[in-house]
Motif scaffolding. Structure first.
Motif, PDB file in Angstrom:
ATOM      1  N   PHE A 116       0.263  -0.612   9.094  1.00 38.81           N
ATOM      2  CA  PHE A 116       0.847  -0.169  10.359  1.00 38.81           C
ATOM      3  C   PHE A 116      -0.065   0.818  11.076  1.00 38.81           C
ATOM      4  N   SER A 117      -0.773   1.643  10.302  1.00 39.09           N
ATOM      5  CA  SER A 117      -1.820   2.473  10.898  1.00 39.09           C
ATOM      6  C   SER A 117      -2.830   2.747   9.791  1.00 39.09           C
ATOM      7  N   GLN A 118      -3.774   3.590  10.102  1.00 36.31           N
ATOM      8  CA  GLN A 118      -4.838   3.808   9.128  1.00 36.31           C
ATOM      9  C   GLN A 118      -4.294   4.322   7.800  1.00 36.31           C
ATOM     10  N   LEU A 119      -3.284   5.161   7.868  1.00 37.87           N
ATOM     11  CA  LEU A 119      -2.745   5.733   6.630  1.00 37.87           C
ATOM     12  C   LEU A 119      -1.392   5.138   6.271  1.00 37.87           C
ATOM     13  N   LEU A 120      -0.722   4.582   7.263  1.00 38.42           N
ATOM     14  CA  LEU A 120       0.652   4.123   7.049  1.00 38.42           C
ATOM     15  C   LEU A 120       0.636   2.709   6.462  1.00 38.42           C
ATOM     16  N   ILE A 121       0.481   2.631   5.174  1.00 39.42           N
ATOM     17  CA  ILE A 121       0.511   1.334   4.509  1.00 39.42           C
ATOM     18  C   ILE A 121       1.070   1.576   3.118  1.00 39.42           C
ATOM     19  N   ALA A 122       1.961   0.695   2.698  1.00 38.92           N
ATOM     20  CA  ALA A 122       2.614   0.933   1.414  1.00 38.92           C
ATOM     21  C   ALA A 122       1.638   0.740   0.267  1.00 38.92           C
ATOM     22  N   ALA A 123       0.852  -0.317   0.331  1.00 36.73           N
ATOM     23  CA  ALA A 123      -0.085  -0.570  -0.760  1.00 36.73           C
ATOM     24  C   ALA A 123      -1.295  -1.289  -0.203  1.00 36.73           C
ATOM     25  N   ASP A 124      -2.422  -0.585  -0.131  1.00 36.14           N
ATOM     26  CA  ASP A 124      -3.638  -1.217   0.366  1.00 36.14           C
ATOM     27  C   ASP A 124      -4.311  -1.923  -0.807  1.00 36.14           C
ATOM     28  N   LEU A 125      -3.844  -3.148  -1.091  1.00 38.48           N
ATOM     29  CA  LEU A 125      -4.354  -3.863  -2.250  1.00 38.48           C
ATOM     30  C   LEU A 125      -5.779  -4.352  -1.995  1.00 38.48           C
ATOM     31  N   ASP A 126      -6.564  -4.375  -3.054  1.00 36.96           N
ATOM     32  CA  ASP A 126      -7.916  -4.915  -2.931  1.00 36.96           C
ATOM     33  C   ASP A 126      -7.879  -6.418  -2.700  1.00 36.96           C
ATOM     34  N   VAL A 127      -6.782  -7.043  -3.130  1.00 40.93           N
ATOM     35  CA  VAL A 127      -6.675  -8.494  -2.958  1.00 40.93           C
ATOM     36  C   VAL A 127      -5.612  -8.801  -1.899  1.00 40.93           C
ATOM     37  N   GLY A 128      -5.516  -7.932  -0.885  1.00 43.58           N
ATOM     38  CA  GLY A 128      -4.439  -8.001   0.102  1.00 43.58           C
ATOM     39  C   GLY A 128      -4.159  -9.392   0.641  1.00 43.58           C
ATOM     40  N   VAL A 129      -5.200 -10.074   1.147  1.00 41.83           N
ATOM     41  CA  VAL A 129      -4.989 -11.370   1.787  1.00 41.83           C
ATOM     42  C   VAL A 129      -4.465 -12.388   0.778  1.00 41.83           C
TER      43      VAL A 129
END
Lengths: 430, 191, 376
Positions: A116-129
């Motif tokens: 949602f923003s640079q910091l607003l993310i629940a889990a920035d997974l390395d395998v996100g896609v």
């Protein structure tokens, strides 16, 4: 999130068990917040859908519950909760009861990786896609369960159509996303957003011609995966009554419904992050953004606005297009979208190899593509204008107009016709 | 080669025709809705929005009725009952004037047949009732001598349209409705 | 899934479509034998909307049956009235005043436009596009307003009378009708942009369920369905009646624009073109509107000489005929309706073999079958 857990654990001097409990609690809290946000977004989207549909069809749309009908979703939700949850006698009970959950889980779990923003993310997974592609596939399981479990032939047909459709469209959707992944060199959504810029020519959409095509392929495939018109065959109202959710009522139907609308936002959010530069603000580098709360807030708004436009387009598509036939649906996927997406992937891969990053040529292509996109937009606006002028309608920017208050006849005639009652004999000249 | 051409022509046709369709719907986002927000946000009471020939609920002005029974005879579905009797002195008495609005199909044949204009269509149409039996309207409370056919130029004044049926179908019509121009707005007023 | 039956080594699913189904337009029922999405058989089952309108005539006076005609087909009330009125007038040998004929023509053509609105809207809606339906309903609403101002009712008009029409049209009404026609002619291109040339619609309709000209004639198809199959036949031109001999118009015929002649898309296009021609007809009829009476002298209690006759008009669904037998009393001895939907319904079983379920929906909509007209 992990950083926060470590910070708290250190400052409270927790035991190892306490640390585990703390991080578990934080995960649970995050999950609840994500679920609530996704639900709210889905609910607001139902309002937007009905409001836009109303305006598109020369109607007003919901306008009685709350200002502009903004609380309509609350009333609808209440109605669904209060309605009886009917289970057909001949249904496969466990399947029937469980079916909405995979649909909801598949969509809502994907919200964990939406930046949602640079910091607003629940889990920035390395395998996100990859996580996104994997988790959203759960939806088809739920729809198949509903189709089979209802023990209704229309539902079964809907379920089968859905399976064929979603499985088919995973291919172009995933390939189109991969063509961006190739450019960014990472599967993490945050890193993909960070690799783009704020200006349109820095987006993956307009950086290469392949990205442009890949976006449309992804968008089409995502609409198809979300069972939206023109690909709403699984619930095709005029053919299959209501498809897989024919037998559902009450809150279980609400589950499918919310899943569908959350999915609209999800696909727009993914498109916005991967193709439209996500939360990037023109002229502000990600490094500058980290430090300032205001830039963060603005970035959030930019992201929401981009995703919102995407949702609007999806809604407009539904109210414009007819539905494809089953064979045409799969033909479109395998004959046009899948090869196209594959070409985009190969094209972008070659681009990475052949065109040096930051070269003049790359920048010129970016500007050129932006000009092409602007020209297409202008063509669209001119078409709109032509339709409006040719039917003699006038532009009305009051988006919340309440419609007419009287019949649309000419005033002189109206004054005569709507005057006092006077009886005429048949045949008497009036 | 031609297959390839057809392949790309199909893509182009699809993209442009779909975009054109989309431009129509998007342009409607920027046009005014045509909805009239019946029933409570109209410029005038709804009845006045209807043209004067509009065939609404039937009403009978018994003071004009000669009890000739032509309406009952012409009615294709026999929803009108007219009965006459005699009083003690042997004079004709109009004893019954019933219209079953639940059966009426609003064809207007009775209105055409009526020689005095006693039966007529009002512009009322909101006659919804909880029970269909309540739609049988008795226009005559007590037996009365039927009206004489009026001489030319001496017709009795007409009662305002809808006033009779409104008094005969209590509970069917909402009291004065909220409407944008107020209940007594003049026709042709500003929208 | 209990009703999977074994036929010729192939498993078929028996699917009951209707009588309550979103796209059966009223209460129609189809029994489908499908193999997956592909239909082996679609058998129409009619009669859910039978109201005995032919038998009812035998108990009604001649003028008293007119309001019932509107109910034969609620979408083309004027045509039904006109067919019946022409039959009675023929037996009575009354001449209808020219002004009444012109007014009949104007209202009939407006009625035809309104009917095609519903038909085209339903085609779009049945293949999944809702908005065109709403736009067409919006335009139809203006026709309904016009009709209400002229006839007194929006759908069951009861406008015609034996020997003429009920009310005269004043200048303001004629001006409004012209204004509608002007506006509507400009809405048609927009409609075509929105849906008529839409590639998805074209693909869904073109080449689907083609009916060749010989088949169309053999099954007794009439009106737009017949013309879409390439048979150039229109009663307004080939058996002129009423005011039509004095008007000029073209009869659109299916050419197989994007698929084969007589496919669903041809039926769609023929109706769009007919709306244009109807606009022309309304305009011409208003321009040539003669002055004079609107009703011939007809006795209040009608006794019609014994005899029989058949009168037909080119309705919105094609030839709409009334066969009337009189025994000399004041009530019809026998009355028979000949309607286009009934014939169109009979061809569905033949044409639908091998189509997909989604195509059947398009076929039903494009044939413009309507349950009350089929069942009467």
């Amino acid at each position: 999130m992990r950083a926060l857990a470590e910070y708290l654990a250190a400052s409270w001097q927790l035991s190892p068990l306490g640390r585990e409990l703390l991080s578990a609690g934080l995960i649970l809290l995050t999950a609840i917040v994500v679920f609530a946000v996704a639900l709210l977004i889905a609910a607001l989207l139902t309002w937007l859908e009905r409001r836009v549909a109303g305006r598109v069809q020369s109607r007003v749309g919901p306008n009685r519950v709350g200002p502009l009908g903004l609380l309509q979703w609350l009333a609808d939700g209440l109605k669904m909760i209060l309605k009886e949850d009917v289970v057909p006698a001949a249904a496969d009970r466990p399947l029937f009861l469980l079916a909405p959950y995979p649909v909801m889980i598949g969509v809502f779990a994907a919200f964990a990786t939406v930046p949602f923003s640079q910091l607003l993310i629940a889990a920035d997974l390395d395998v996100g896609v990859l996580y996104l592609i994997a988790v959203t596939s759960l939806v088809v399981v739920g729809i198949l369960m509903a189709g089979w479990g209802s023990n209704n032939k229309w539902s079964l047909l809907g379920g089968i159509r859905s399976a064929a459709q979603i499985v088919a469209y995973e291919v172009p959707a995933a390939l189109a996303l991969l063509s961006v992944v190739v450019m960014a060199g990472t599967l993490s959504l945050q890193s993909i957003v960070a690799a783009q810029g704020g200006w349109p020519w820095e987006w993956y959409l307009l950086r290469t011609p392949f990205g442009f095509v890949a976006f449309f392929i992804y968008f089409t495939a995502a609409v198809a995966e979300g069972n939206r018109t023109p690909f709403d065959l699984p619930e095709a109202e005029s053919e299959l009554v209501a498809g897989y959710n024919t037998e559902y009522s009450g809150i279980r139907f609400g589950g499918f419904f919310l899943g569908e609308f959350a999915n609209i936002y999800l696909m727009s959010a993914i498109a916005s992050a991967l193709f439209f530069g996500g939360w990037q603000i023109p002229g502000v580098t990600p490094a500058e953004q980290v430090g300032s709360v205001w830039w963060q807030a603005l970035g959030f708004l930019v992201f929401v606005a981009k995703a919102g436009v995407g949702c609007l387009v999806v809604i407009l598509l539904r109210w414009t297009f007819p539905r494809l036939r089953v064979d045409q649906l799969t033909a479109l996927c395998y004959r046009y979208l899948a090869p196209g997406a594959f070409l985009c992937l190969v094209g972008n891969a070659l681009w990475i190899v052949l065109v040096p990053a930051g070269s003049l040529f790359e920048r010129m292509v970016g500007y050129g593509m932006t000009a092409v996109a602007a020209a297409l937009g202008l063509w669209f606006v001119l078409r709109m204008r032509r339709h409006m002028v040719s039917t003699g309608d006038r532009l009305d920017l009051d988006l919340f107009a309440r419609g007419h208050t009287r019949a649309a006849f000419d005033p002189a005639w109206q004054a005569r016709a709507y005057g006092r009652f006077r009886r005429r004999r048949p045949g008497e000249a009036s | 080669m031609s297959a390839a051409r057809e392949y790309f022509a199909a893509i182009r046709r699809a993209v442009f025709s779909l975009a054109d369709g989309l431009s129509v719907t998007v342009s409607y986002l920027l046009r005014r809705p045509v909805t009239i927000q019946y029933p409570d946000r109209t410029a005038q009471p709804v009845q006045r929005l209807l043209p004067e020939r509009s065939r609404g609920l039937l009403e009978v002005d018994v003071e004009r009725c000669t009890a000739c029974g032509l309406c009952a005879k012409t009615c294709p579905i026999d929803c009108i009952v007219v009965e006459t009797g005699k009083d003690a002195a042997g004079a004709r008495l109009h004893t019954r004037m019933d219209v079953d609005l639940g059966r009426c199909m609003f064809c207007g044949l009775c209105v055409e047949a009526c020689p005095t204009g006693a039966i007529r269509h009002s512009r009322e149409f909101e006659g919804g009732m909880a029970r269909v039996e309540n739609l049988l309207v008795r226009f005559l409370d007590a037996p009365r001598p039927p009206a004489k056919p009026p001489k030319k130029g001496e017709e009795p004044p007409e009662k305002p349209a809808g006033s009779i049926i409104r008094s005969r179908l209590p509970g069917a019509f909402a009291p004065a409705r909220r409407c944008a121009g107020g209940p007594d707005a003049k026709p042709g007023g500003a929208a | 899934m209990s009703e999977i039956v074994e036929t010729a080594g192939r498993e078929e699913l028996i699917l009951n479509m209707g009588p309550h189904h979103p796209s059966t337009h009223g209460v129609l029922r189809f029994v489908l034998h499908t193999d997956g999405e592909i239909m082996r058989l679609a058998r129409p089952d009619i009669g859910y909307l039978h109201r005995g309108l032919e038998k009812l005539a035998e108990g009604q006076s001649y003028p008293g049956y007119l309001p019932f005609c509107d109910r034969v087909n609620y979408l083309e009330g004027i045509f039904c009235e006109q067919a019946y009125a022409m039959a009675v007038e023929r037996l009575l040998k009354i001449e209808v005043p020219p002004r009444a004929e012109a007014l009949r023509t104007i209202t009939a053509e407006l009625n035809r436009i309104a009917n095609h609105h519903i038909c085209l809207g339903c085609i779009s809606m049945d293949i999944g596009a809702y908005t065109p339906f709403v736009y067409l309903l919006r335009e139809r609403e203006r026709i309904n307003d016009l009709m209400e101002a002229l006839c007194g009712n929006r759908l069951t008009y009861h406008y015609l009378r034996l020997g003429g029409v009920a009310h005269d049209a004043d200048d303001a009404w004629l001006k409004n009708a012209l204004a509608f026609v002007d506006k509507f002619e400009r809405v048609i291109p927009e409609f075509e942009s929105l849906i008529g040339k839409n590639e998805i619609l074209v693909r869904r309709l073109a080449g689907v369920a083609s009916i060749c000209g010989a088949d169309a004639v053999a099954y007794g198809l009439v009106g737009p369905n017949l013309r879409a199959s390439g048979v150039d036949w229109d009663l307004r031109r080939d058996a002129p009646y009423s005011f039509y001999p004095r008007l000029s118009f073209e009869v659109p015929v299916g050419k197989g624009e994007r698929g084969t002649v007589g496919d669903c898309y041809d039926r769609f296009l023929v109706r769009v073109e007919e709306m244009r021609q109807s606009c022309r007809l309304v305009r011409q009829a208003i321009e040539k509107l003669p002055a004079g009476d609107i009703r011939a002298k007809v006795p209040r209690v009608l006794k019609i000489p014994a005899g029989e006759t058949y009168a037909c008009v080119e309705g919105a669904r094609g030839e709409l005929g009334v066969y009337l037998v009189s025994d000399g009393s004041d009530k019809p001895y026998r009355l028979k309706w000949r309607t286009g939907s009934f014939a169109a319904m009979s061809i569905i079983e033949t044409v639908s073999r091998g189509l997909m379920i989604a195509d059947l929906v398009a076929l039903i909509a494009s044939l413009d079958v309507i349950a009350p007209e089929t069942d009467r």
